[in-house]
Scaffold this motif. Sequence first.
Motif, PDB file in Angstrom:
ATOM      1  N   SER A 231      12.797   7.374 -17.415  1.00  0.00           N
ATOM      2  CA  SER A 231      14.006   7.934 -18.011  1.00  0.00           C
ATOM      3  C   SER A 231      14.793   6.769 -18.598  1.00  0.00           C
ATOM      4  N   TRP A 232      15.804   7.101 -19.410  1.00  0.00           N
ATOM      5  CA  TRP A 232      16.388   6.084 -20.290  1.00  0.00           C
ATOM      6  C   TRP A 232      17.905   5.997 -20.164  1.00  0.00           C
ATOM      7  N   ALA A 233      18.375   4.847 -20.688  1.00  0.00           N
ATOM      8  CA  ALA A 233      19.813   4.551 -20.821  1.00  0.00           C
ATOM      9  C   ALA A 233      20.535   4.630 -19.486  1.00  0.00           C
ATOM     10  N   PRO A 234      20.201   3.757 -18.517  1.00  0.00           N
ATOM     11  CA  PRO A 234      19.315   2.600 -18.634  1.00  0.00           C
ATOM     12  C   PRO A 234      17.852   2.951 -18.356  1.00  0.00           C
ATOM     13  N   VAL A 235      16.966   1.954 -18.571  1.00  0.00           N
ATOM     14  CA  VAL A 235      15.541   2.131 -18.275  1.00  0.00           C
ATOM     15  C   VAL A 235      15.376   2.355 -16.780  1.00  0.00           C
ATOM     16  N   HIS A 236      14.686   3.436 -16.437  1.00  0.00           N
ATOM     17  CA  HIS A 236      14.455   3.741 -15.020  1.00  0.00           C
ATOM     18  C   HIS A 236      13.038   4.275 -14.842  1.00  0.00           C
ATOM     19  N   PHE A 237      12.230   3.547 -14.076  1.00  0.00           N
ATOM     20  CA  PHE A 237      10.868   3.993 -13.778  1.00  0.00           C
ATOM     21  C   PHE A 237      10.919   5.168 -12.812  1.00  0.00           C
ATOM     22  N   GLU A 238      10.185   6.251 -13.143  1.00  0.00           N
ATOM     23  CA  GLU A 238      10.181   7.429 -12.289  1.00  0.00           C
ATOM     24  C   GLU A 238       8.864   7.615 -11.530  1.00  0.00           C
ATOM     25  N   ARG A 239       7.740   7.512 -12.232  1.00  0.00           N
ATOM     26  CA  ARG A 239       6.472   7.671 -11.517  1.00  0.00           C
ATOM     27  C   ARG A 239       5.301   7.273 -12.408  1.00  0.00           C
ATOM     28  N   THR A 240       4.157   7.113 -11.765  1.00  0.00           N
ATOM     29  CA  THR A 240       2.890   6.832 -12.428  1.00  0.00           C
ATOM     30  C   THR A 240       1.989   8.051 -12.317  1.00  0.00           C
ATOM     31  N   VAL A 241       1.293   8.355 -13.398  1.00  0.00           N
ATOM     32  CA  VAL A 241       0.333   9.454 -13.416  1.00  0.00           C
ATOM     33  C   VAL A 241      -1.037   8.874 -13.765  1.00  0.00           C
ATOM     34  N   THR A 242      -2.025   9.142 -12.958  1.00  0.00           N
ATOM     35  CA  THR A 242      -3.368   8.619 -13.219  1.00  0.00           C
ATOM     36  C   THR A 242      -3.983   9.306 -14.438  1.00  0.00           C
ATOM     37  N   TRP A 243      -4.467   8.500 -15.353  1.00  0.00           N
ATOM     38  CA  TRP A 243      -5.169   9.046 -16.516  1.00  0.00           C
ATOM     39  C   TRP A 243      -6.577   9.446 -16.084  1.00  0.00           C
ATOM     40  N   PRO A 244      -7.034  10.652 -16.397  1.00  0.00           N
ATOM     41  CA  PRO A 244      -8.360  11.085 -15.928  1.00  0.00           C
ATOM     42  C   PRO A 244      -9.480  10.254 -16.539  1.00  0.00           C
ATOM     43  N   ALA A 245     -10.371   9.782 -15.690  1.00  0.00           N
ATOM     44  CA  ALA A 245     -11.477   8.941 -16.151  1.00  0.00           C
ATOM     45  C   ALA A 245     -12.429   9.694 -17.072  1.00  0.00           C
ATOM     46  N   THR A 246     -12.348  11.016 -17.070  1.00  0.00           N
ATOM     47  CA  THR A 246     -13.236  11.838 -17.881  1.00  0.00           C
ATOM     48  C   THR A 246     -12.791  11.936 -19.336  1.00  0.00           C
ATOM     49  N   HIS A 247     -11.593  11.459 -19.651  1.00  0.00           N
ATOM     50  CA  HIS A 247     -11.016  11.682 -20.978  1.00  0.00           C
ATOM     51  C   HIS A 247     -10.587  10.375 -21.654  1.00  0.00           C
ATOM     52  N   THR A 248     -10.483  10.469 -22.958  1.00  0.00           N
ATOM     53  CA  THR A 248     -10.123   9.338 -23.806  1.00  0.00           C
ATOM     54  C   THR A 248      -9.113   9.802 -24.849  1.00  0.00           C
ATOM     55  N   PHE A 249      -8.273   8.885 -25.294  1.00  0.00           N
ATOM     56  CA  PHE A 249      -7.440   9.139 -26.455  1.00  0.00           C
ATOM     57  C   PHE A 249      -8.220   8.812 -27.729  1.00  0.00           C
ATOM     58  N   VAL A 250      -8.116   9.684 -28.716  1.00  0.00           N
ATOM     59  CA  VAL A 250      -8.504   9.339 -30.080  1.00  0.00           C
ATOM     60  C   VAL A 250      -7.216   9.361 -30.891  1.00  0.00           C
ATOM     61  N   VAL A 251      -6.933   8.282 -31.588  1.00  0.00           N
ATOM     62  CA  VAL A 251      -5.726   8.183 -32.412  1.00  0.00           C
ATOM     63  C   VAL A 251      -6.118   8.329 -33.870  1.00  0.00           C
ATOM     64  N   GLY A 252      -5.470   9.263 -34.541  1.00  0.00           N
ATOM     65  CA  GLY A 252      -5.663   9.446 -35.967  1.00  0.00           C
ATOM     66  C   GLY A 252      -4.439   8.966 -36.725  1.00  0.00           C
ATOM     67  N   VAL A 253      -4.586   7.867 -37.450  1.00  0.00           N
ATOM     68  CA  VAL A 253      -3.492   7.328 -38.265  1.00  0.00           C
ATOM     69  C   VAL A 253      -3.523   8.035 -39.612  1.00  0.00           C
ATOM     70  N   SER A 254      -2.429   8.671 -39.965  1.00  0.00           N
ATOM     71  CA  SER A 254      -2.404   9.552 -41.138  1.00  0.00           C
ATOM     72  C   SER A 254      -2.620   8.821 -42.453  1.00  0.00           C
ATOM     73  N   GLY A 255      -2.263   7.547 -42.492  1.00  0.00           N
ATOM     74  CA  GLY A 255      -2.299   6.818 -43.753  1.00  0.00           C
ATOM     75  C   GLY A 255      -1.003   6.893 -44.518  1.00  0.00           C
ATOM     76  N   VAL A 256      -0.052   7.697 -44.028  1.00  0.00           N
ATOM     77  CA  VAL A 256       1.286   7.764 -44.620  1.00  0.00           C
ATOM     78  C   VAL A 256       2.171   6.806 -43.850  1.00  0.00           C
TER      79      VAL A 256
END
Length: 456
Positions: A231-256
């Motif tokens: 959360s923000w203003a001020p910066v405050h760490f709330e929690r960590t969430v484990t990213w599933p090992a079965t999945h990946t991000f694909v990032v599509g850069v629009s070119g704009v």
Amino acid sequence: MTTRFVRQRLTDAAFPPLVADAYRSLLRDAHQALDEGEVPSSERRVWIVPGRIEVLGKHVDYAGGRSLLCTVERGIVIVARRRDDRQVVLRDARRREAMALSLDSTARGSIPWAIYPRTVINRLVRNFGASMQGADVALASNLPPAAGVSSSSALTVGLTLAFTALNALDTHPLFQEALPDRAALAGYVGALENGMNFGVLTGEKGVGTMGGAQDQTAILCSERTRLEQFSWAPVHFERTVTWPATHTFVVGVSGVVAAKTGAAKERYNRAARTAHRLVAAWNATTTTPVHTLRDAFFAATGDEPLVEIPDSLRAAAERAADAEFSAGHLVGRLGQFFDETFVIVPQAADALQREDFTEFGRLVDKSQAGAERALENQIAETVHLQRYARELGATAASAFGAGFGGAVWAMVPTVDAERFAAKWRERYLRVHHSASHRSLFFTTSPSPPAFELLDD
């Protein structure tokens, strides 16, 4: 996050082999660029500074909202050494550009990206005195510029880390008082960019955007294989969430290009000015003013649980309408902030933690719809990228960053990531073929935060 700085070897970062090889290539380029200035090798220090994905939390940081973040497996390599004078000489290895800036002048320089090192220099000199020395700096990046992955904030974070280390600014009493840990340092670099005061550290002209500290916090405070909720203003760490090992991000850069200069900067800042207008509207109804939109929500509900937009806050927004901000726009922005901060981010984090991917995808779609409806920052290319990703079977997908261009992330099963990326790119360019020379599609997983590189 209790330490300000991370120092480790490239092997300690546990990058996949291809990612580590890409960083080694950037390192060679940056060192070679510094060699052109005949800088002795033994005096060099090196930082690796990643870009980031705003998984959720669209335009909420400066308003005190809540976000879910991670870094990407691409970034900027910065190689630097201290000089004996008060000149900063920067070389961009990939762009083949160089500039010289004086610590004793506020002149920005003619290269467009000079605004970022100039802003860092001005703020550090203002806050920590005129005893700073100059530096030779070379950088090399594989982050797509102006694409929503925070290439500009990665640069300001990296330069802040480099100048701090070369000048031992962390031994300064004001530094130790105001910046005890990484979260505080991230908040400071955010204030450095937007020009605001940060505690006892007074403001200086920033880069001209009215952002918060989301990007800088992701870059400095993320962890490998994790999503981080702040959360923000001020910066405050709330929690960590484990990213599933079965999945990946694909990032599509629009070119704009997601520019933040000229008219584009004004469009970007409109979202922030809308939030500020809503805070002012609430403060006009009370003798106890608040500073953020989050605080206005809590003030409007008192001790009651926050389950919907309070009628009093909605009425204040409607009364604040004028020729610039219609009542519909103000109430819509109020709803978008409420949904993103109090509903979507916490519930999506819960869903991801229990691996309820259907619910996670539904909540991410809700976030995307809110951006399209209330933020006015989506364009046809990012809207289509998000739609195509979902139609092609992505578990979830969303545009991210400032908007008006930029990129979309898609969450897909790791075994299908490369095939998905090819199909996504093909479908996108079939409609938006003019973007082919600037678009980019790449896979990534949550990566380590910025760190100083130790010798292997």
